[in-house]
Design a protein around this motif. Structure first.
Motif, PDB file in Angstrom:
ATOM      1  N   ARG A 304       0.828  -1.210   0.000  1.00 17.70           N
ATOM      2  CA  ARG A 304       0.000   0.000   0.000  1.00 17.70           C
ATOM      3  C   ARG A 304       0.863   1.262   0.000  1.00 17.70           C
ATOM      4  O   ARG A 304       0.636   2.192  -0.788  1.00 17.70           O
ATOM      5  N   GLN A 305       1.847   1.306   0.899  1.00 17.06           N
ATOM      6  CA  GLN A 305       2.614   2.532   1.112  1.00 17.06           C
ATOM      7  C   GLN A 305       3.597   2.819  -0.021  1.00 17.06           C
ATOM      8  O   GLN A 305       3.698   3.961  -0.495  1.00 17.06           O
ATOM      9  N   LEU A 306       4.326   1.808  -0.466  1.00 18.31           N
ATOM     10  CA  LEU A 306       5.342   2.026  -1.499  1.00 18.31           C
ATOM     11  C   LEU A 306       4.720   2.322  -2.856  1.00 18.31           C
ATOM     12  O   LEU A 306       5.215   3.157  -3.610  1.00 18.31           O
ATOM     13  N   LEU A 307       3.624   1.637  -3.169  1.00 11.53           N
ATOM     14  CA  LEU A 307       3.025   1.759  -4.498  1.00 11.53           C
ATOM     15  C   LEU A 307       1.770   2.617  -4.515  1.00 11.53           C
ATOM     16  O   LEU A 307       1.231   2.893  -5.593  1.00 11.53           O
ATOM     17  N   GLY A 308       1.295   3.015  -3.339  1.00 12.93           N
ATOM     18  CA  GLY A 308       0.049   3.762  -3.288  1.00 12.93           C
ATOM     19  C   GLY A 308      -1.124   2.938  -3.776  1.00 12.93           C
ATOM     20  O   GLY A 308      -2.083   3.459  -4.347  1.00 12.93           O
ATOM     21  N   TRP A 309      -1.058   1.630  -3.501  1.00 12.01           N
ATOM     22  CA  TRP A 309      -2.055   0.692  -4.041  1.00 12.01           C
ATOM     23  C   TRP A 309      -3.018   0.243  -2.958  1.00 12.01           C
ATOM     24  O   TRP A 309      -2.623   0.007  -1.816  1.00 12.01           O
ATOM     25  N   SER A 310      -4.278   0.093  -3.338  1.00  9.71           N
ATOM     26  CA  SER A 310      -5.278  -0.546  -2.497  1.00  9.71           C
ATOM     27  C   SER A 310      -6.106  -1.476  -3.369  1.00  9.71           C
ATOM     28  O   SER A 310      -6.308  -1.193  -4.563  1.00  9.71           O
ATOM     29  N   PRO A 311      -6.598  -2.577  -2.822  1.00  9.15           N
ATOM     30  CA  PRO A 311      -7.425  -3.481  -3.623  1.00  9.15           C
ATOM     31  C   PRO A 311      -8.646  -2.741  -4.162  1.00  9.15           C
ATOM     32  O   PRO A 311      -9.432  -2.205  -3.377  1.00  9.15           O
ATOM     33  N   PRO A 312      -8.838  -2.670  -5.465  1.00  8.19           N
ATOM     34  CA  PRO A 312      -9.955  -1.896  -6.006  1.00  8.19           C
ATOM     35  C   PRO A 312     -11.320  -2.545  -5.816  1.00  8.19           C
ATOM     36  O   PRO A 312     -12.345  -1.861  -5.888  1.00  8.19           O
ATOM     37  N   ILE A 313     -11.361  -3.854  -5.575  1.00 11.18           N
ATOM     38  CA  ILE A 313     -12.631  -4.561  -5.442  1.00 11.18           C
ATOM     39  C   ILE A 313     -12.724  -5.189  -4.060  1.00 11.18           C
ATOM     40  O   ILE A 313     -11.827  -5.932  -3.634  1.00 11.18           O
ATOM     41  N   GLY A 314     -13.795  -4.892  -3.330  1.00 13.47           N
ATOM     42  CA  GLY A 314     -13.985  -5.436  -1.996  1.00 13.47           C
ATOM     43  C   GLY A 314     -14.403  -6.896  -2.029  1.00 13.47           C
ATOM     44  O   GLY A 314     -14.858  -7.423  -3.056  1.00 13.47           O
ATOM     45  N   ILE A 315     -14.265  -7.555  -0.885  1.00 15.96           N
ATOM     46  CA  ILE A 315     -14.526  -8.993  -0.821  1.00 15.96           C
ATOM     47  C   ILE A 315     -15.973  -9.337  -1.161  1.00 15.96           C
ATOM     48  O   ILE A 315     -16.236 -10.316  -1.882  1.00 15.96           O
ATOM     49  N   ASP A 316     -16.941  -8.567  -0.676  1.00 15.39           N
ATOM     50  CA  ASP A 316     -18.343  -8.893  -0.954  1.00 15.39           C
ATOM     51  C   ASP A 316     -18.629  -8.870  -2.454  1.00 15.39           C
ATOM     52  O   ASP A 316     -19.289  -9.773  -2.990  1.00 15.39           O
ATOM     53  N   GLU A 317     -18.125  -7.846  -3.131  1.00 12.42           N
ATOM     54  CA  GLU A 317     -18.315  -7.767  -4.583  1.00 12.42           C
ATOM     55  C   GLU A 317     -17.562  -8.888  -5.284  1.00 12.42           C
ATOM     56  O   GLU A 317     -18.070  -9.506  -6.231  1.00 12.42           O
TER      57      GLU A 317
END
Length: 336
Positions: A304-317
């Protein structure tokens, strides 16, 4: 131009060579690359089932340390290596470690060396969390900086490949990015995840409601999103990244969410864990029970911190998408 790219929206997209483009991860990754307008060379062991605009395909029936990659690598700036000898439940090879090393280490390093010689700028290696180990205690998570502790031949071979690639990166101008996914699920998933979907679909009573474990999972689209980011992100060079959906669940929570996604009223009840363990041992399913009910968590804060990345799709979806594919495949309706 590749070095210093901060966005994949540049007019000159780097040419990508992808191995394993017919696999569970490789096929949707190939489609994502084509959709994003990357010029792609897809190298597979058999003819690809689909034809995509901008994709040139090569068939390489045997993946070994003697392959010549001169033609596929021509003009390539990025290699994404997702092919390999996968973890096998019922191993029949007389020397499994040797078999894994031949493909996952020897053949991988052969490709990487030729890639570096051909001027490839970045080599992205799809490894496995099995390099870290098989299990964590509850509320403890693997980190990329943890000492590797693979427990099976597949994990050992992936670790040895990682080490060889990082050593090569120090000797050449080619950077290496290593991604260690946890259990990957999504449309077309097999093995234990598909068994859970089938059990819920049949309405079978499942005795896991109060199992107090934690599992990290990663939806295939989230994994692909990270891989695409690593093509161009300058901070992905010579790093190891763990990847998950960012939400760890117990087996009971997984089953409950899948039941909602399947629109099924599956009875998920409580049973003491020691009874389940004993029953699993009696019927020879102790390893299967561990995979379901043990804890395996990863810490993706570095990612998350190095790449500025977060999972775009949540688990429920993600569960809903996976369940929809399962139901449509079962009914014979084309997914889409």
């Amino acid at each position: 131009m590749f070095d210093g790219l901060n966005s994949a929206s540049c007019s000159q997209m780097p040419k990508v060579l992808l191995t394993g483009g017919t696999g569970f991860v490789g096929r949707p990754l190939l489609e994502a690359l084509a959709t994003a307008k990357y010029p792609v060379v897809s190298v597979t062991r058999k003819s690809p089932p689909i034809t995509l605009c901008g994709v040139h395909s090569y068939v390489l029936p045997i993946f070994s340390d003697s392959n010549n990659w001169d033609v596929p690598l021509k003009g390539v700036e990025v290699v994404i290596h997702s092919a390999g000898r996968v973890h096998i439940m019922n191993e029949v090879h007389s020397n499994p470690l040797q078999a894994f090393r031949e493909v996952n280490v020897g053949a991988t390093l052969n490709l990487a060396r030729q890639a570096a010689e051909a001027g490839v700028k970045r080599f992205i290696f799809i490894s496995s969390v099995k390099v870290n180990g098989e299990e964590t205690g509850r509320n403890r998570a693997f980190k990329p900086s943890d000492a590797p502790a693979p427990l099976d031949d597949y994990g050992v071979s992936k670790l040895e490949a990682e080490q060889a690639l990082m050593a090569l990166a120090k000797q050449t101008a080619m950077s290496v990015t290593i991604i260690r996914p946890v259990l990957v699920y999504g449309p077309g998933v097999k093995a234990n995840f598909e068994k859970m979907l089938a059990a819920i679909d049949k309405g079978l009573p499942l005795p896991f409601r109060t199992i107090n474990n934690r599992r990290s999972l990663v939806f295939i689209d989230n994994l692909i999103d990270l891989i695409l980011l690593c093509i161009h992100h300058p901070k992905a060079a010579n790093r190891i990244f763990l990847v998950s959906d960012g939400e760890d669940l117990s087996i009971g929570q997984i089953l409950q969410k899948l039941a909602v996604a399947m629109n099924k009223k599956t009875p998920i009840f409580a049973c003491p864990q020691f009874i389940l363990e004993l029953a699993a041992s009696v019927v020879g399913k102790k390893e299967f029970f561990q995979r379901l009910c043990g804890s395996l968590q990863v810490d993706i804060s570095d990612t998350r911190q190095l790449l500025g990345w977060s999972p775009p799709i949540g688990i429920d979806e993600a569960f809903a998408i996976t369940a929809r594919y399962y139901k449509e495949k079962k009914s014979g309706i084309p997914y889409g």
